[in-house]
Write a protein that holds these residues in place. Structure first.
Motif, PDB file in Angstrom:
ATOM      1  N   ALA A  58       0.986  -1.244   0.061  1.00  0.00           N
ATOM      2  CA  ALA A  58       0.096  -0.064   0.044  1.00  0.00           C
ATOM      3  C   ALA A  58       0.772   1.384   0.002  1.00  0.00           C
ATOM      4  O   ALA A  58       0.486   2.111  -0.864  1.00  0.00           O
ATOM      5  CB  ALA A  58      -1.050   0.031   1.231  1.00  0.00           C
TER       6      ALA A  58
ATOM      7  N   CYS B 250       0.307   3.806  -3.113  1.00  0.00           N
ATOM      8  CA  CYS B 250      -0.576   4.821  -2.641  1.00  0.00           C
ATOM      9  C   CYS B 250      -0.432   6.175  -3.522  1.00  0.00           C
ATOM     10  O   CYS B 250       0.581   6.748  -3.758  1.00  0.00           O
ATOM     11  CB  CYS B 250      -0.264   5.216  -1.223  1.00  0.00           C
ATOM     12  SG  CYS B 250      -1.757   6.223  -0.600  1.00  0.00           S
TER      13      CYS B 250
ATOM     14  N   GLY C 292      -5.768   6.629  -3.881  1.00  0.00           N
ATOM     15  CA  GLY C 292      -5.697   6.015  -2.540  1.00  0.00           C
ATOM     16  C   GLY C 292      -5.846   6.667  -1.337  1.00  0.00           C
ATOM     17  O   GLY C 292      -6.233   6.518  -0.398  1.00  0.00           O
ATOM     18  N   GLN C 293      -5.138   8.130  -1.551  1.00  0.00           N
ATOM     19  CA  GLN C 293      -5.051   9.082  -0.384  1.00  0.00           C
ATOM     20  C   GLN C 293      -6.326   9.540  -0.051  1.00  0.00           C
ATOM     21  O   GLN C 293      -6.857   9.279   1.076  1.00  0.00           O
ATOM     22  CB  GLN C 293      -4.246  10.342  -0.672  1.00  0.00           C
ATOM     23  CG  GLN C 293      -4.315  11.116   0.585  1.00  0.00           C
ATOM     24  CD  GLN C 293      -3.441  12.407   0.153  1.00  0.00           C
ATOM     25  OE1 GLN C 293      -2.472  12.588  -1.010  1.00  0.00           O
ATOM     26  NE2 GLN C 293      -3.575  13.453   0.804  1.00  0.00           N
TER      27      GLN C 293
ATOM     28  N   VAL D 126      -5.718  -0.456  -2.103  1.00  0.00           N
ATOM     29  CA  VAL D 126      -4.540   0.785  -2.267  1.00  0.00           C
ATOM     30  C   VAL D 126      -3.362  -0.156  -2.553  1.00  0.00           C
ATOM     31  O   VAL D 126      -2.590   0.302  -3.495  1.00  0.00           O
ATOM     32  CB  VAL D 126      -4.417   1.379  -1.106  1.00  0.00           C
ATOM     33  CG1 VAL D 126      -3.174   2.489  -1.406  1.00  0.00           C
ATOM     34  CG2 VAL D 126      -5.507   2.543  -1.120  1.00  0.00           C
TER      35      VAL D 126
ATOM     36  N   ILE E  40       0.069   6.896   3.044  1.00  0.00           N
ATOM     37  CA  ILE E  40       0.211   8.107   2.032  1.00  0.00           C
ATOM     38  C   ILE E  40       1.492   8.825   2.047  1.00  0.00           C
ATOM     39  O   ILE E  40       1.842   9.057   1.007  1.00  0.00           O
ATOM     40  CB  ILE E  40      -0.761   9.224   2.810  1.00  0.00           C
ATOM     41  CG1 ILE E  40      -2.388   8.774   2.524  1.00  0.00           C
ATOM     42  CG2 ILE E  40      -0.437  10.500   2.022  1.00  0.00           C
ATOM     43  CD1 ILE E  40      -3.210   9.598   3.397  1.00  0.00           C
TER      44      ILE E  40
ATOM     45  N   GLN F  15       4.048   6.982   2.131  1.00  0.00           N
ATOM     46  CA  GLN F  15       4.807   5.860   1.277  1.00  0.00           C
ATOM     47  C   GLN F  15       6.164   5.637   2.197  1.00  0.00           C
ATOM     48  O   GLN F  15       7.087   5.244   1.612  1.00  0.00           O
ATOM     49  CB  GLN F  15       5.340   6.408   0.055  1.00  0.00           C
ATOM     50  CG  GLN F  15       3.980   6.931  -0.906  1.00  0.00           C
ATOM     51  CD  GLN F  15       4.607   6.846  -2.390  1.00  0.00           C
ATOM     52  OE1 GLN F  15       5.397   7.551  -2.515  1.00  0.00           O
ATOM     53  NE2 GLN F  15       3.916   6.297  -3.300  1.00  0.00           N
TER      54      GLN F  15
END
Length: 230
Positions: free
Chosen positions: A101, A105, A109-110, A146, A192, A194
């Motif tokens: 994910a 992302c 996805g966020q 995600v 988010i 990463q």
């Protein structure tokens, strides 16, 4: 619309009995050790015993019912071995989900993660425990989406359902929903950003929340758990 009607038409009395009993068991309307009668359930739903028997079998396959020949069927008590097994499997799967994910992302996805958190905040404001429980499932489903491994949610769902009753006890008795939301927020923020390592650390911390619940319930409600000889 036609497809939806066809899907509804395919529902059977087995599905109705299964869904009702499953909900009653995981929400603790039926507690560990409670006995249930095939004949009484059949009368309640106005069906023969066969669909009830089939629903019982499906619930037994999920470790939610204990069916013993010539003895009363009862809601399955918690098994420490099964809890450990389920948590081990879920931990291994979710670590990989969170790693992927974080890698995949994007803005979409966020947005999905932020929307999921907003819905959970609404549930907390309404003090709706059951809604938060459903949104908890949805949050983990979003993480799998995600991560681009939607199929992983099937495994998480199966293992999570085996210990959901403990989670419900934890939510009701300890009122720790805000703490769980904070965990979800930490996971989402790391994904988010990463940052896979941070996401995994937050995820494992989230899963460990159940430790306190298990210790407390095993001390105060020992009859909810299978004996060592079981």
């Amino acid at each position: 619309m036609t497809q939806m009607l066809a899907q509804n038409a395919r529902r059977t009395s087995v599905d109705d009995v299964f869904d009702t009993l499953h909900d009653q068991i995981v929400t603790l309307k039926l507690k560990p050790g409670d006995r249930i009668s095939e004949a009484e359930i059949a009368a309640q739903f106005g069906v023969s015993r066969q669909p009830v028997r089939d629903a019982f079998s499906r619930l037994a396959n999920l470790d939610l019912l204990l069916i013993r020949p010539q003895r009363a069927t009862e809601v399955r008590r918690f098994s420490m071995r099964q809890i450990e097994k389920s948590r081990f499997i879920r931990s291994a799967i979710e670590k990989e989900v969170l790693r992927r994910a974080a890698a995949h992302c994007d803005s979409q996805g966020q947005a999905q993660l932020n929307s999921a958190l907003a819905e959970q905040e609404t549930a907390i404001a309404a003090m709706d425990v059951e809604l938060f429980g459903r949104l908890d499932y949805e949050f983990h489903k979003v993480l799998c989406s995600v991560a681009q491994v939607d199929y992983a949610f099937e495994v998480i769902l199966e293992e999570k359902s085996k210990i959901d009753r403990l989670c419900m006890l934890g939510l009701e008795k300890e009122q720790r929903i805000p703490e769980l939301l904070a965990d979800h927020r930490a996971i989402a923020e790391a994904v988010i950003a990463q940052d896979a390592d941070m996401a995994i650390a937050a995820g494992l911390k989230h899963l460990s929340r159940l430790d306190v619940t298990i210790d407390r319930i095993s001390a105060t409600n020992a009859d909810y758990f299978e004996s060592a000889e079981s």
